[in-house]
Design an enzyme around this catalytic site. Structure first.
Site, mmCIF file in Angstrom:
data_model
loop_
_atom_site.group_PDB
_atom_site.id
_atom_site.type_symbol
_atom_site.label_atom_id
_atom_site.label_comp_id
_atom_site.label_asym_id
_atom_site.label_seq_id
_atom_site.Cartn_x
_atom_site.Cartn_y
_atom_site.Cartn_z
ATOM 1 N N LYS B 83 0.845 -1.205 0.000
ATOM 2 C CA LYS B 83 0.000 0.000 0.000
ATOM 3 C C LYS B 83 0.877 1.250 0.000
ATOM 4 C CE LYS B 83 -3.999 1.925 2.559
ATOM 5 N NZ LYS B 83 -4.818 1.783 3.789
ATOM 6 N N SER B 158 -9.810 2.258 3.021
ATOM 7 C CA SER B 158 -8.958 2.975 2.098
ATOM 8 C C SER B 158 -8.060 2.067 1.260
ATOM 9 C CB SER B 158 -8.054 3.926 2.884
ATOM 10 O OG SER B 158 -7.167 3.187 3.728
ATOM 11 N N SER B 182 -9.806 -0.275 7.139
ATOM 12 C CA SER B 182 -9.257 -0.121 5.778
ATOM 13 C C SER B 182 -8.611 -1.372 5.191
ATOM 14 C CB SER B 182 -8.232 1.017 5.752
ATOM 15 O OG SER B 182 -8.876 2.254 5.866
#
Ligand SMILES: [Zn+2]
Lengths: 503, 510
Positions: B83, B158, B182
């Protein structure tokens, strides 16, 4: 009304009571910074002592320097504070380019040390040695900011500058901020109390060995808060905060100046504007800084990246055992061992050279000789140079070495002063300076004898007086001989020769 | 079956075994993953940055090590996606924000350093909501990621990029971060597995913080066992993170293998009363009930428990998180790195004017919204009412967990109240968006670990639903035991992994 309008100091005291508050930042001498492993060194090429953490790079995290916590606790204990069983760091949020994260990691409502005091001794001409208790509200840990240099413009301040440079080497160096409670009731002694407090706080920090504590280097920085209230009203007036006053003498002068300036404004029926003030060493005045209200909103909240600091009681007691001697007891002990009178000792304390004399004696000088050099010669030179005596650049070991030359008859007191000139000019050790400058006392008996004969011949009336038994007149001949020898003679030996020849 | 399909559909554990047996090479696995990205990521947009060259070089080095008989770790050579909120030396790290466009960190996050030290080739950096603020990945400044199950729908957020990369077989493994869900919510809506470890169980050093007291790094995978393998690799104490726990992790891989045998006899499972019912989609609840039945069948005792403070979790979260975020994001000021915008019509702008112009141009609306919320809540006079109260409620939520774990071994709920919604559907309604994290937020507030795994497809839309398991702090092993048992039972019912039911992507092949 301009800020330069001042009221005579005596008139200030007739109408107002001053309230003082002192905030002193002490830069610790830990090997590494407060929250990272970078060397905590002053100076160096800009932006070389930095890492992701002290540069505040995204993702970097702080780790508390245990040695800094230890120093904070020792300072707190030495100031008779309570040590928190559990306390946290907090973020003080505001934007400024020299602060990499745009928040300073500090402590807010949970300081490591709180509720202490320091008894300061005031210099007191002719009267009793007076001590004044300064109450300590708190001592807390925080990180220093980077250092901005504003280039262009005339003042060196950000206003009017063409551009600014920031050095983050200083960012993250551990600081202890020591804050007093409002100091009330000092009256006319307020300037002296402020000076004595900062001076004796510095002595304490030096004795603890936790900081270089040099004011001229910014290791120790004092902010002076001052307000006036109508005499006897018992209220607190609006205060100003004079920032970064960097010598003991300036602390005293800044308090005095602000008292006189406040009084002028209040006398004119106007209000004091709450603000920071800049201190100007050269002119001895303060000028307006930025407005500062109690509502300055730093949006403090506990630093979530750090766990609470919870020093065990065992550790605190262990650290208490490492504290230097109680200053009052230490003073009594040294006075006794040095054989000083009360008055002599008070002058020594007031001049802030007790530690220096102790070290000078330890290096071999007699207590009287050590006192003589520090209180007269070196005090005068520090005064002339406008620096603290401890920042003058002459060490106790050097003073002892100079005195050793005097004791050996190599130089006399007058020549010794020239050795100090050489030391301040960086010309080497006292012995080297004597050699280089040709300062050694002339011990050639022939030359000395000839000079004495010459003096007798040139001053027949003085010589007659001595022959008549007026030995006190010898001084005039000794002076003439010393002048002839350009001071490089042992005055005692000259006296002996004069008397030998004339009696 | 082509090599690309064969090697991209394998699990990480399967790849590790094939490498061990010499059936493939890290270069072949990495090439297959990169090839899949070339084929499908134009449509999915899971990645912000693909590092084909770097990944292949790391793969070649891994193969050389293995040939020399010295692999570094069981996962040496298995590629992974990271990420974009984790710092990577030499690779851009934008956090999905314009304000960090072009920034290349000079240091690796601890978890990234651990991946490198174990020999996992890093394929690239995955898309995310800007600074991890969102539940749909639509708040990325670089455009949304799409759900591989339906390209018109969101992949969650997210960490939608990491979940979509794994769901579309572009990577067997990915790292995510979970502040309020997330990792888990994207897992639920993409039919993948996501784990939020115990707070302090995985280092946060190098994770660009949104809310430091809530953030955790965790695995994003297709199977429970793969998550355990990755979790063991990245977890454990890190002296650079003061909040990191200095205790050994329980055996996670062992727990997953034990659970996969399917016997949960004696395990007590608590269904959280407050995390079901109103607001939860019927198809999501139906799959949840089925999963409970399978757990009972495996020998677990299922009871209902009440955690009354959980109804305040969302409100609490939306005070704590913006407060911390508003302060964290202050550092983005154009002075040292990242975007610098000069204000228009100002001849010689001051530092303050440049900061203002840069932050105005560089931050998106959702980020600005949270900075303003947090700044307001921390302001003098409001601190006690907002931040102070939120911290007290947090304590109550922790106490609810403690009380519940006194009665049961694990707690369960649906991961997200609904399946994936359509892109744009909730973009203008922040409150509706925030409700997605209703069931995942309590774990972050209390610091306890949680896993989401697929529970099946909702009847009304045929989209994946997620099943969440929560355990006490430092008992992450329970997640793996229960998760692996349920996964095995469900896959037996489905006749294979749920992702086999996903439609083929344009360019990709089945
Ligand atoms: Zn550093």
């Amino acid at each position: 009304m301009t800020s330069e309008t001042l009221v005579p100091f005596e008139d200030v005291l007739a109408a107002y009571d001053p309230a003082l508050g002192l905030e002193v930042h002490v830069e610790l001498n830990t090997a590494t910074k407060m929250f990272c492993g970078c060397p905590a060194v002053f100076g160096g090429e800009p932006n070389t002592q930095v890492c992701p953490t002290c540069l505040g790079l995204p993702g970097a995290m702080p780790v508390v320097n245990g040695k800094a916590v230890e120093s904070a606790i020792r300072i707190g204990l030495a100031l008779n504070c309570d040590i928190a069983e559990w306390c946290r760091f907090a973020r003080k949020n505001y934007f400024y380019p020299d602060m990499p994260k745009n928040f300073q990691t500090s402590q807010y409502d949970e300081p490591i040390a709180f509720n202490g005091y320091m008894d300061v001794t005031l210099p007191d001409e002719g009267g009793d040695g007076e001590t004044f208790r300064v109450e300590i509200e708190r001592a807390h840990m925080e990180e220093d900011t980077g250092k901005s240099t504003h280039v262009g413009g005339s003042t060196g301040r950000i206003h009017g500058a063409d551009y600014s440079l920031v050095d983050y080497n200083r960012a993250g160096i551990p600081l202890i901020e020591i804050v007093t409670r409002p100091i009330l009731g000092a009256g006319e002694k307020a300037p002296a109390v402020a000076r004595a407090y900062v001076s004796q706080l510095r002595d304490l920090i030096v004795a603890l060995g936790v900081s270089e504590a040099r004011m001229d280097q910014g290791n120790l920085r004092a902010d002076v808060n001052l307000s006036l209230s109508p005499k006897g009203s018992g209220t607190l007036g609006t205060r100003t905060e004079t920032k970064n006053v960097n010598s003991f003498r300036s602390v005293e002068r800044a308090v005095r100046f602000e008292m006189q300036r406040h009084a002028a404004i209040l006398d004119a029926g106007q209000a004091i504007f709450q603000e920071t003030r800049h201190w100007h060493e050269d002119t001895g005045i303060t000028t307006a800084g930025r407005p500062k209200s109690d509502a300055d909103d730093y949006r403090y909240f506990p630093e979530p990246d750090l766990v609470p600091v919870a020093p065990s009681r065992e550790w605190v007691e262990e650290l208490r055992g490492t504290l230097p001697e109680n200053p009052v007891l230490r003073r009594a002990r040294l006075q006794e061992s040095w054989g000083y009178t009360d008055l002599e000792m008070r002058d020594v304390v007031a001049a802030g050279v007790m530690g220096e004399i102790e070290q000078t004696v330890a290096a071999g000088a007699s207590p009287q000789a050590a006192r003589k050099w520090w209180l007269s010669e070196l005090s005068r030179r520090a005064n002339d140079a406008g620096v603290e005596i401890t920042d003058l650049g002459v060490t106790p070991a050097q003073v002892a070495a100079v005195q050793a030359l005097v004791d050996a008859g190599t130089v006399n007191d007058k020549l010794a002063r020239q050795v100090f000139d050489g030391l301040l000019a960086g010309e080497g050790t006292p012995e080297e300076i004597v050699e280089k400058r040709g300062l050694a006392v002339v011990s050639d008996e022939g030359a000395l004898s000839a000079a004495v004969d010459k003096a007798i011949a040139e001053n027949p009336d003085v010589a007659d007086k001595i022959r008549d038994g007026k030995v006190a007149a010898a001084g005039a001949l000794i002076g003439a001989v010393m002048k002839e020898m350009r001071g490089q003679a042992d005055a005692g030996r000259v006296r002996e020769l004069v008397l030998e020849k004339l009696t | 079956m082509t090599a690309v399909v064969r090697w991209t559909r394998a699990t990480a554990a399967g790849m590790a075994e094939a490498l061990e047996r010499g059936e493939t090479t890290s270069v072949e696995l990495t090439r297959a993953a990169l090839r899949m990205t070339e084929m499908v990521d134009g449509a999915v947009h899971a990645y912000l940055h693909v590092d084909a060259e770097g990944a292949l070089a790391q793969a070649a080095a891994s193969d050389a090590r293995r040939a020399a008989g010295a692999p570094l770790h069981a996962l040496d050579g298995v590629p992974i996606a990271v990420k974009d909120v984790l710092t990577t030396t030499g690779l851009p790290t934008t956090c999905g924000s314009k304000i960090l466009e072009g920034w290349i960190p000079p240091y690796d996050a601890t978890v990234v350093a651990r991946l490198k030290a174990a020999g996992l080739p890093i394929l690239g950096k995955t898309n995310m909501d800007e600074f991890a603020m969102g539940s749909s990945t639509e708040h990325s400044a670089y455009g949304p990621t799409r759900n591989p199950w339906d390209l018109e729908r969101i992949p969650g957020g997210s960490g939608g990029g990491s979940a979509a990369a794994v769901a579309s077989f572009q990577a067997p493994l990915a790292l995510g971060t979970d502040t309020g869900g997330s990792i888990r919510q994207p897992g639920a809506v993409t039919g993948t597995v996501g784990v939020k470890p115990t707070y302090g169980g995985v280092s946060r050093y190098g994770l660009v913080a949104m809310a430091n007291s809530l953030d955790q790094v965790g695995p994003v995978t297709r199977t429970v066992l793969d998550a355990a393998l990755l979790h063991e690799l990245i977890g454990g104490h890190d002296p650079r993170d003061s909040t990191s726990i200095d205790q050994p992790l329980p055996g996670l891989v062992a727990a997953a293998r034990q659970g996969a045998a399917g016997d949960l006899t004696g395990l007590r499972v608590g269904v959280i009363r407050e995390l079901q019912g109103e607001g939860y989609q019927a198809g999501v609840l139906a799959r949840f009930q089925e999963s409970l039945e399978l757990l009972t069948k495996a020998g677990a005792e299922v009871v209902e428990v009440s955690c009354p403070s959980f109804v305040h979790a969302l409100a609490t979260y939306y005070l704590v998180m913006p407060c911390e975020a508003s302060s964290n994001l202050a550092k983005f000021d154009a002075m040292r790195y990242g975007l610098r915008v000069l204000p228009e019509g100002v001849d010689s702008p001051s530092a303050e004017e440049v900061m203002r112009a840069t932050r105005d141009a560089g931050f998106g609306d959702e980020v600005k919204r949270r900075i303003i919320l947090g700044t307001y809540a921390l302001s003098s006079g409001y601190y006690d009412a907002y931040y102070g109260t939120a911290q007290r409620v947090r304590t109550l939520i922790s106490r609810d967990f403690e009380a519940a774990f006194g009665q049961v071994d694990v707690l369960v709920s649906p991961t997200a109240p609904t399946t994936a919604f359509k892109l744009g559907e909730k973009l203008d309604d922040p409150l509706a968006m925030y409700l997605n994290d209703l069931a995942t937020i309590p774990a972050n507030l209390a610091g306890v670990p949680g896993i989401s795994l697929p529970s099946g497809l909702a009847d009304e839309d045929g989209l994946p639903a997620g099943f969440q398991v929560l355990a006490p702090a430092m008992a992450d092993d329970r997640l793996y035991r229960v998760g692996a048992a349920l996964e095995a039972a469900l896959e037996e019912r489905w006749g294979g992994p749920l992702l086999d039911k996903a439609p083929a992507l344009e360019g990709g092949s089945k």
